[in-house]
Scaffold this active site. Sequence first.
Site, PDB file in Angstrom:
ATOM      1  CG  PHE A 150       7.536 -20.424  33.693  1.00 24.97           C
ATOM      2  CD1 PHE A 150       8.219 -20.878  33.692  1.00 24.97           C
ATOM      3  CD2 PHE A 150       6.281 -20.027  32.893  1.00 24.97           C
ATOM      4  CE1 PHE A 150       8.453 -22.089  33.218  1.00 24.97           C
ATOM      5  CE2 PHE A 150       6.492 -21.125  31.826  1.00 24.97           C
ATOM      6  CZ  PHE A 150       7.150 -21.696  31.880  1.00 24.97           C
ATOM      7  CE  LYS A 174       2.965 -10.245  37.335  1.00 30.71           C
ATOM      8  NZ  LYS A 174       2.717 -11.562  37.476  1.00 30.71           N
ATOM      9  CD  GLU A 177       1.369 -15.570  37.568  1.00 29.40           C
ATOM     10  OE1 GLU A 177       2.314 -14.562  37.997  1.00 29.40           O
ATOM     11  OE2 GLU A 177       0.548 -16.005  37.155  1.00 29.40           O
ATOM     12  CB  SER A 227       1.044 -17.215  26.940  1.00 30.20           C
ATOM     13  OG  SER A 227       0.471 -16.501  27.388  1.00 30.20           O
ATOM     14  CB  CYS A 282      10.205 -17.686  24.070  1.00 35.73           C
ATOM     15  SG  CYS A 282      11.403 -16.359  23.822  1.00 35.73           S
ATOM     16  CD  GLU A 376       5.035 -21.133  23.581  1.00 33.56           C
ATOM     17  OE1 GLU A 376       4.028 -20.130  24.110  1.00 33.56           O
ATOM     18  OE2 GLU A 376       6.191 -20.881  23.051  1.00 33.56           O
TER      19      GLU A 376
HETATM   20  P1  NAD Z   1       2.031 -15.879  31.382  1.00 33.93           P
HETATM   21  O1  NAD Z   1       1.873 -15.321  29.895  1.00 33.93           O
HETATM   22  O2  NAD Z   1       1.432 -16.966  31.718  1.00 33.93           O
HETATM   23  O3  NAD Z   1       2.709 -14.951  31.853  1.00 33.93           O
HETATM   24  C1  NAD Z   1       3.001 -13.899  31.924  1.00 33.93           C
HETATM   25  C2  NAD Z   1       3.093 -12.729  32.793  1.00 33.93           C
HETATM   26  O4  NAD Z   1       1.715 -12.106  32.297  1.00 33.93           O
HETATM   27  C3  NAD Z   1       2.813 -13.251  34.217  1.00 33.93           C
HETATM   28  O5  NAD Z   1       3.975 -11.972  34.895  1.00 33.93           O
HETATM   29  C4  NAD Z   1       1.987 -13.606  34.735  1.00 33.93           C
HETATM   30  O6  NAD Z   1       1.611 -13.480  36.236  1.00 33.93           O
HETATM   31  C5  NAD Z   1       0.925 -12.466  33.261  1.00 33.93           C
HETATM   32  N1  NAD Z   1      -0.315 -13.285  33.240  1.00 33.93           N
HETATM   33  C6  NAD Z   1      -0.983 -14.604  33.287  1.00 33.93           C
HETATM   34  N2  NAD Z   1      -1.647 -14.854  32.891  1.00 33.93           N
HETATM   35  C7  NAD Z   1      -2.719 -13.620  32.953  1.00 33.93           C
HETATM   36  C8  NAD Z   1      -3.766 -13.077  32.014  1.00 33.93           C
HETATM   37  N3  NAD Z   1      -4.942 -13.067  32.282  1.00 33.93           N
HETATM   38  N4  NAD Z   1      -4.168 -11.127  32.405  1.00 33.93           N
HETATM   39  C9  NAD Z   1      -2.669 -10.561  32.759  1.00 33.93           C
HETATM   40  N5  NAD Z   1      -1.155 -11.073  33.387  1.00 33.93           N
HETATM   41  C10 NAD Z   1      -1.018 -12.270  32.969  1.00 33.93           C
HETATM   42  O7  NAD Z   1       3.537 -16.562  30.531  1.00 33.93           O
HETATM   43  P2  NAD Z   1       4.394 -17.558  31.224  1.00 33.93           P
HETATM   44  O8  NAD Z   1       3.633 -19.265  30.961  1.00 33.93           O
HETATM   45  O9  NAD Z   1       4.921 -17.274  32.427  1.00 33.93           O
HETATM   46  O10 NAD Z   1       5.974 -17.657  30.066  1.00 33.93           O
HETATM   47  C11 NAD Z   1       5.786 -18.925  29.182  1.00 33.93           C
HETATM   48  C12 NAD Z   1       5.260 -17.804  27.711  1.00 33.93           C
HETATM   49  O11 NAD Z   1       6.806 -16.896  27.632  1.00 33.93           O
HETATM   50  C13 NAD Z   1       5.581 -18.801  26.875  1.00 33.93           C
HETATM   51  O12 NAD Z   1       4.481 -19.279  25.667  1.00 33.93           O
HETATM   52  C14 NAD Z   1       6.624 -18.013  26.094  1.00 33.93           C
HETATM   53  O13 NAD Z   1       7.465 -18.020  24.168  1.00 33.93           O
HETATM   54  C15 NAD Z   1       6.483 -16.950  26.109  1.00 33.93           C
HETATM   55  N6  NAD Z   1       8.157 -16.126  26.046  1.00 33.93           N
HETATM   56  C16 NAD Z   1       8.214 -15.291  25.551  1.00 33.93           C
HETATM   57  C17 NAD Z   1       9.281 -14.829  24.831  1.00 33.93           C
HETATM   58  C18 NAD Z   1       9.459 -13.877  23.729  1.00 33.93           C
HETATM   59  O14 NAD Z   1      10.524 -13.355  23.791  1.00 33.93           O
HETATM   60  N7  NAD Z   1       8.617 -13.383  22.739  1.00 33.93           N
HETATM   61  C19 NAD Z   1      10.609 -14.624  25.814  1.00 33.93           C
HETATM   62  C20 NAD Z   1      10.681 -15.876  26.999  1.00 33.93           C
HETATM   63  C21 NAD Z   1       8.741 -16.378  26.907  1.00 33.93           C
END
Ligand code: NAD
Length: 485
Positions: A150, A174, A177, A227, A282, A376
Amino acid sequence: MQYQPVRNFINGNFTDASTSQSLHVISPLDGRLLSSVPLSSKTELDLAVEAAQKAFSSWSRTPIKERVQVFFRYKFLLEKNLEELAGLVQEENGKTMGEAVAEIEKCIELTEFACSLPQLVTGEVLEVSKGVECRTEHVPLGVVASIVPFNFPSMVPNWTIPNAIALGNCMILKPSEKVPLSAGRIAELLKEAGLPDGVFNIVHGDVDIVEAICDHPGIDAVTFVGSTKVAKIIYQRATGNFKRCLALGGAKNHLMVMPDAIPGMTAQNVSASMSGCAGQRCMAASAMVAVGDVDHIIQKIVEEAKKIIPGENLGAVINKASKERIEKYITEAEEQGAKILLDGRNAVVKGKESGTYVGPTVIDHVKPDMAIAKEEVFGPVISIMRTKNVEEALAIENANPYGNAASVFTQNGAVARYIIERASAGMIGVNVGVPVPREPFSFGGWNESKFGVGDITGKSSIEFFTRLKKSTVKWNPEAGVNWMS
Ligand code: NAD
């Protein structure tokens, strides 16, 4: 609802999902209902994969110099629509307009890199034996899926879209959401730029659709950004299905501040790094390791952080659950003896009482074993840990399971080099609070911040989004007298 319900984008058209299940899309700025997003089923994914596979046969055979023409036009369209695209990012994500503009500017830089790919993927050729040539070519993989978080509704999709597609692949995105709106505008602009139908598709949804992507036999590779908990699931599931996968996870970035650091510059960098995008980057500074006597710098950090005002130069965090989680970390640290120098809990922006804001928060005397020091937080919070020397500082940084970024603030080149060599992170800053490498350098962390080989952007992404074809060629029957076969 301010916008029409979000729709999938399949084979060049916006289409409704077959299910009636959907989620609300809420603006973190003020709690406004912006739209709804469908929770698509495998039926929509099948249609998207079918469209992408069909498009692949001609797109992959289009010469790369022609393919990148789409991205020259796309770059122009990003520039032309910058304000509107930034406005959308701001509304759905809650960041400030300045940050949203910077996000679109980064999309432009990413696209510029994709436009330069023909200069970088020329392959190699060598006469390996008399009259016998060996040649390598970078060949696209097929259908690749990109699952995104997000915090950057436009930039993270654009980490993969221009490079993957310019290299000849077809894609299924994808979106998160929580922020699904920007993706639709990206699709419209790619179409306007001349991208053939089916090359780029969007399937909205949450867990179910992500799992279906990892399992789908028609998808050749998966990139994930989000994450660490989910990155591990995706990496295991996609590679378990024999797909190429690169999964970027969360982060806990340490800034190591030495007593000789320039106070003003350091304070400005630290406070900007911890509070930019409301700490939801991140690459955000989340932990500061103070080496020796740096009280004068900490004082300046607090002064700088006080200039950051929620609703003015500080955006909202993504939702109520996130605000509550961040504030819980602060409260627990306080209860365990940490000292709150600046408290951002209970921030309310007048006229936007339903917005989800957390003010800048500076916490001193945090102990390395506290949850706020290890996990985090993803909010505008910096935890300061006190150490006596560089070795202690490095031990704290090295012990953390993540490894996206680390920075050192010093005027001593030898100390900086010592830390560059020993910090366990993929991206290191010297007097830089957010050490994001710019194109053509690639982006990617280490340890539990990334699973898979290579990086997601820049030159490294060429290896991920292509495979090498090696051909050995002989035309002259007399040639190759010393050839092995
Ligand atoms: P998230 O992991 O909750 O969601 C990311 C994606 O995975 C979304 O599209 C979501 O729909 C999907 N998702 C969520 N839970 C899932 C599950 N159990 N099974 C399958 N798919 C699932 O992350 P977020 O809250 O949207 O974003 C924040 C996180 O992203 C932070 O931890 C941040 O550090 C990380 N991030 C990392 C980088 C990097 O370059 N390393 C860059 C941007 C964000």
